[in-house]
Design a protein around this motif. Structure first.
Motif, PDB file in Angstrom:
ATOM      1  N   LEU A  13      -7.893  72.152 -85.967  1.00 57.27           N
ATOM      2  CA  LEU A  13      -7.672  73.355 -85.201  1.00 57.27           C
ATOM      3  C   LEU A  13      -8.874  74.370 -85.831  1.00 57.27           C
ATOM      4  CD1 LEU A  13      -6.433  75.129 -83.278  1.00 57.27           C
ATOM      5  CD2 LEU A  13      -4.736  75.363 -84.628  1.00 57.27           C
ATOM      6  N   HIS A  14      -9.732  74.400 -84.765  1.00 55.59           N
ATOM      7  CA  HIS A  14     -11.029  75.396 -85.376  1.00 55.59           C
ATOM      8  C   HIS A  14     -11.020  76.773 -85.007  1.00 55.59           C
ATOM      9  CE1 HIS A  14     -15.094  77.007 -85.577  1.00 55.59           C
ATOM     10  NE2 HIS A  14     -15.246  77.189 -84.400  1.00 55.59           N
ATOM     11  N   CYS A  15     -10.041  77.060 -83.887  1.00 55.10           N
ATOM     12  CA  CYS A  15     -10.374  78.367 -83.315  1.00 55.10           C
ATOM     13  C   CYS A  15      -9.051  78.602 -82.410  1.00 55.10           C
ATOM     14  CB  CYS A  15     -11.394  78.614 -82.401  1.00 55.10           C
ATOM     15  SG  CYS A  15     -11.502  80.070 -81.446  1.00 55.10           S
ATOM     16  N   LEU A  16      -8.347  80.074 -82.785  1.00 58.25           N
ATOM     17  CA  LEU A  16      -7.230  80.514 -81.891  1.00 58.25           C
ATOM     18  C   LEU A  16      -7.614  81.669 -81.343  1.00 58.25           C
ATOM     19  CD1 LEU A  16      -4.068  80.007 -84.422  1.00 58.25           C
ATOM     20  CD2 LEU A  16      -4.489  79.000 -82.174  1.00 58.25           C
ATOM     21  N   HIS A  17      -7.417  81.916 -80.043  1.00 59.19           N
ATOM     22  CA  HIS A  17      -7.522  83.073 -79.197  1.00 59.19           C
ATOM     23  C   HIS A  17      -6.337  83.872 -79.266  1.00 59.19           C
ATOM     24  CE1 HIS A  17     -11.674  82.113 -77.175  1.00 59.19           C
ATOM     25  NE2 HIS A  17     -11.197  80.927 -77.867  1.00 59.19           N
ATOM     26  N   LEU A  18      -6.396  85.245 -79.740  1.00 56.96           N
ATOM     27  CA  LEU A  18      -5.302  86.021 -79.880  1.00 56.96           C
ATOM     28  C   LEU A  18      -5.608  87.287 -79.101  1.00 56.96           C
ATOM     29  CD1 LEU A  18      -4.534  85.786 -83.653  1.00 56.96           C
ATOM     30  CD2 LEU A  18      -3.569  84.420 -81.832  1.00 56.96           C
ATOM     31  N   PRO A  19      -4.477  88.055 -78.592  1.00 58.82           N
ATOM     32  CA  PRO A  19      -4.791  89.271 -77.996  1.00 58.82           C
ATOM     33  C   PRO A  19      -4.792  90.331 -79.063  1.00 58.82           C
ATOM     34  CG  PRO A  19      -2.411  89.041 -78.124  1.00 58.82           C
ATOM     35  CD  PRO A  19      -3.109  87.749 -78.683  1.00 58.82           C
ATOM     36  N   GLY A  20      -5.239  91.571 -78.439  1.00 59.75           N
ATOM     37  CA  GLY A  20      -5.716  92.664 -79.490  1.00 59.75           C
ATOM     38  C   GLY A  20      -4.209  93.086 -79.827  1.00 59.75           C
ATOM     39  N   MET A  21      -3.913  93.646 -81.142  1.00 60.60           N
ATOM     40  CA  MET A  21      -2.646  93.809 -81.707  1.00 60.60           C
ATOM     41  C   MET A  21      -2.271  95.248 -81.133  1.00 60.60           C
ATOM     42  SD  MET A  21      -1.358  91.181 -83.293  1.00 60.60           S
ATOM     43  CE  MET A  21      -2.139  90.307 -81.803  1.00 60.60           C
ATOM     44  N   ARG A  22      -2.951  96.290 -80.835  1.00 70.53           N
ATOM     45  CA  ARG A  22      -2.769  97.554 -80.232  1.00 70.53           C
ATOM     46  C   ARG A  22      -3.413  97.628 -78.917  1.00 70.53           C
ATOM     47  NH1 ARG A  22      -4.299  97.707 -85.633  1.00 70.53           N
ATOM     48  NH2 ARG A  22      -2.830  98.438 -87.070  1.00 70.53           N
ATOM     49  N   PRO A  23      -2.840  98.648 -78.213  1.00 64.86           N
ATOM     50  CA  PRO A  23      -3.297  98.839 -76.854  1.00 64.86           C
ATOM     51  C   PRO A  23      -4.718  99.352 -77.058  1.00 64.86           C
ATOM     52  CG  PRO A  23      -1.280  99.972 -77.255  1.00 64.86           C
ATOM     53  CD  PRO A  23      -1.722  99.492 -78.526  1.00 64.86           C
ATOM     54  N   GLY A  24      -5.500  98.659 -75.949  1.00 65.16           N
ATOM     55  CA  GLY A  24      -7.176  99.101 -75.947  1.00 65.16           C
ATOM     56  C   GLY A  24      -7.994  98.113 -76.988  1.00 65.16           C
ATOM     57  N   GLU A  25      -7.228  97.353 -77.940  1.00 62.62           N
ATOM     58  CA  GLU A  25      -8.094  96.728 -79.100  1.00 62.62           C
ATOM     59  C   GLU A  25      -8.324  95.320 -78.427  1.00 62.62           C
ATOM     60  OE1 GLU A  25      -6.984  96.488 -83.563  1.00 62.62           O
ATOM     61  OE2 GLU A  25      -5.860  95.055 -82.629  1.00 62.62           O
ATOM     62  N   ALA A  26      -9.482  95.035 -78.703  1.00 60.94           N
ATOM     63  CA  ALA A  26     -10.319  93.721 -78.382  1.00 60.94           C
ATOM     64  C   ALA A  26      -9.511  92.692 -78.600  1.00 60.94           C
ATOM     65  CB  ALA A  26     -11.828  93.706 -78.843  1.00 60.94           C
ATOM     66  N   PRO A  27      -9.767  91.704 -77.837  1.00 61.36           N
ATOM     67  CA  PRO A  27      -8.821  90.215 -78.462  1.00 61.36           C
ATOM     68  C   PRO A  27      -9.875  89.822 -79.539  1.00 61.36           C
ATOM     69  CG  PRO A  27      -9.504  90.249 -76.005  1.00 61.36           C
ATOM     70  CD  PRO A  27     -10.089  91.358 -76.456  1.00 61.36           C
ATOM     71  N   MET A  28      -9.024  88.885 -80.204  1.00 63.76           N
ATOM     72  CA  MET A  28      -9.634  88.304 -81.299  1.00 63.76           C
ATOM     73  C   MET A  28      -9.765  86.919 -81.680  1.00 63.76           C
ATOM     74  SD  MET A  28      -7.977  88.844 -85.337  1.00 63.76           S
ATOM     75  CE  MET A  28      -8.308  90.291 -85.416  1.00 63.76           C
ATOM     76  N   LYS A  29     -10.974  86.214 -82.046  1.00 61.75           N
ATOM     77  CA  LYS A  29     -10.760  84.703 -82.305  1.00 61.75           C
ATOM     78  C   LYS A  29     -10.542  84.663 -84.092  1.00 61.75           C
ATOM     79  CE  LYS A  29     -14.585  83.888 -80.461  1.00 61.75           C
ATOM     80  NZ  LYS A  29     -15.849  83.071 -79.779  1.00 61.75           N
ATOM     81  N   LEU A  30      -9.676  83.819 -84.214  1.00 55.64           N
ATOM     82  CA  LEU A  30      -9.635  83.260 -85.639  1.00 55.64           C
ATOM     83  C   LEU A  30     -10.134  82.114 -85.877  1.00 55.64           C
ATOM     84  CD1 LEU A  30      -5.855  84.067 -86.844  1.00 55.64           C
ATOM     85  CD2 LEU A  30      -7.907  85.528 -87.088  1.00 55.64           C
TER      86      LEU A  30
END
Length: 337
Positions: free
Chosen positions: A300-317
């Motif tokens: 499992l190489h990558c997880l796409h996650l939403p921003g944790m706060r309003p207006g925060e960019a999405p994140m990739k782990l």
């Protein structure tokens, strides 16, 4: 989109993965965006170490593969703590779940309990997402559920397959069910399932695949599941007649006659150790006994996650490849094109 690179840690014979830990508190380790493995992946997956051909492993099965029996509870907690990638947001049994209280204390979370938000099968390496915040965990679970309903992949795996898919990319769809056969829970494909079958636990499953590289009769494949079912990716690749390297449960369902592969009946084919042919063993510099211990090459190489706060960019782990996986790519000459 922000990208976070997981620190490398050894796989574990039971847990068999890299761990990513999600908790509340600032402290992000970011890596620059770069073209790489899979769709918009921010980290190029390249075999590490020398470009020279790997030497035989001798008595050591696989470098970087931790053996659970060699770890104490304290050492396992240390390994988990070292695998933290983003800091934001059964009695006597040594497993990930059994050491979560110690891990929580080690991370300074006090009485906050860690819970698993996202994880793959126990033999799969890669990211495991944990949270000490119930609200964050609930939000992430809802995000994953919504993404599946919208058929948007949130997880990207990489796999080495014994065999090359007939097409370079596509979808794999299959109805699957769990059956208890000879004391083992196995996933069985169901052809033309009826409404009754679905009422009794049969589920439609779907995965995307993309062949990244080919060589030595094997392939480096990117996989993105759009549904959740036990061993879904392993069974899907078996249905493509290209079992994942190190799959000692389902690979026996692929038979070969005069060089032609075909599917054996899943209900009557018992799990057995995967036995690569002699040419592949030579390429991998493995003895048959070492091949019998080959770890599952599904990461499992990558997880796409939403921003944790309003207006925060999405994140990739992102989680780097285990060293045994990189070694296999080097031996087979499977490099990104």
């Amino acid at each position: 989109m922000r990208t976070v690179l997981a620190r490398e840690m050894g796989g574990c014979s039971v847990l068999g993965r890299f761990w990513g830990v999600w908790r509340r508190r600032p402290g992000v380790r970011a890596v620059p965006k770069a073209p790489g493995f899979g769709t918009e992946a921010g980290h190029r997956l390249r075999p590490r170490g020398s470009s020279k051909r790997s030497r035989p492993l001798g008595g050591q099965p696989f470098p970087g593969l931790l053996q659970l029996e060699n770890l104490s509870r304290e050492e396992l907690v240390d390994v988990l703590r070292a695998a933290v990638v983003d800091q934001k947001g059964k009695p006597g049994e040594l497993t990930l779940f059994s050491v979560l209280p110690e891990l929580s204390q080690s991370l300074g979370l006090g009485d906050q309990e860690l819970q698993v938000v996202q994880a793959s099968g126990k033999e799969t390496s890669g990211l495991v997402l944990l949270s000490s915040c119930p609200q964050t965990a609930s939000r992430l679970q809802k995000f994953f559920i919504y993404s599946r309903r919208a058929q948007r992949p949130t997880a990207t795996y990489c796999a080495v397959t014994d065999g090359i898919p007939a097409t370079s990319e596509g979808k794999i769809q299959a109805a699957l069910k769990l059956e208890h056969i000879d004391g083992v829970d196995l996933v069985i494909p169901v052809k033309s399932p009826s409404r009754k079958d679905f009422q009794e636990g049969v589920k439609r499953t779907l995965s995307h695949f993309h062949v990244v590289a080919m060589g030595s009769g094997c392939a480096l494949v990117q996989l993105q599941p759009l549904t959740v079912f036990p061993s879904q990716l392993q069974v899907h690749m078996v249905l493509q007649l290209c079992p994942v390297l190190g799959d000692h449960t389902y690979s026996a369902r692929v038979g070969t006659v005069l060089g032609q592969r075909f599917l054996l009946p899943a209900e009557s084919t018992k799990p057995q150790r995967q036995v690569p042919d002699e040419a592949l063993l030579r390429r991998l510099c493995l003895t048959p006994s070492q091949a019998a211990q080959l770890p599952l090459h599904l990461h499992l190489h990558c997880l796409h996650l939403p921003g944790m706060r309003p207006g925060e960019a999405p994140m990739k782990l992102l989680a780097p490849l285990p060293s045994y996986f990189s070694r296999t790519l080097q031996c087979l000459g499977l490099h990104q094109q």
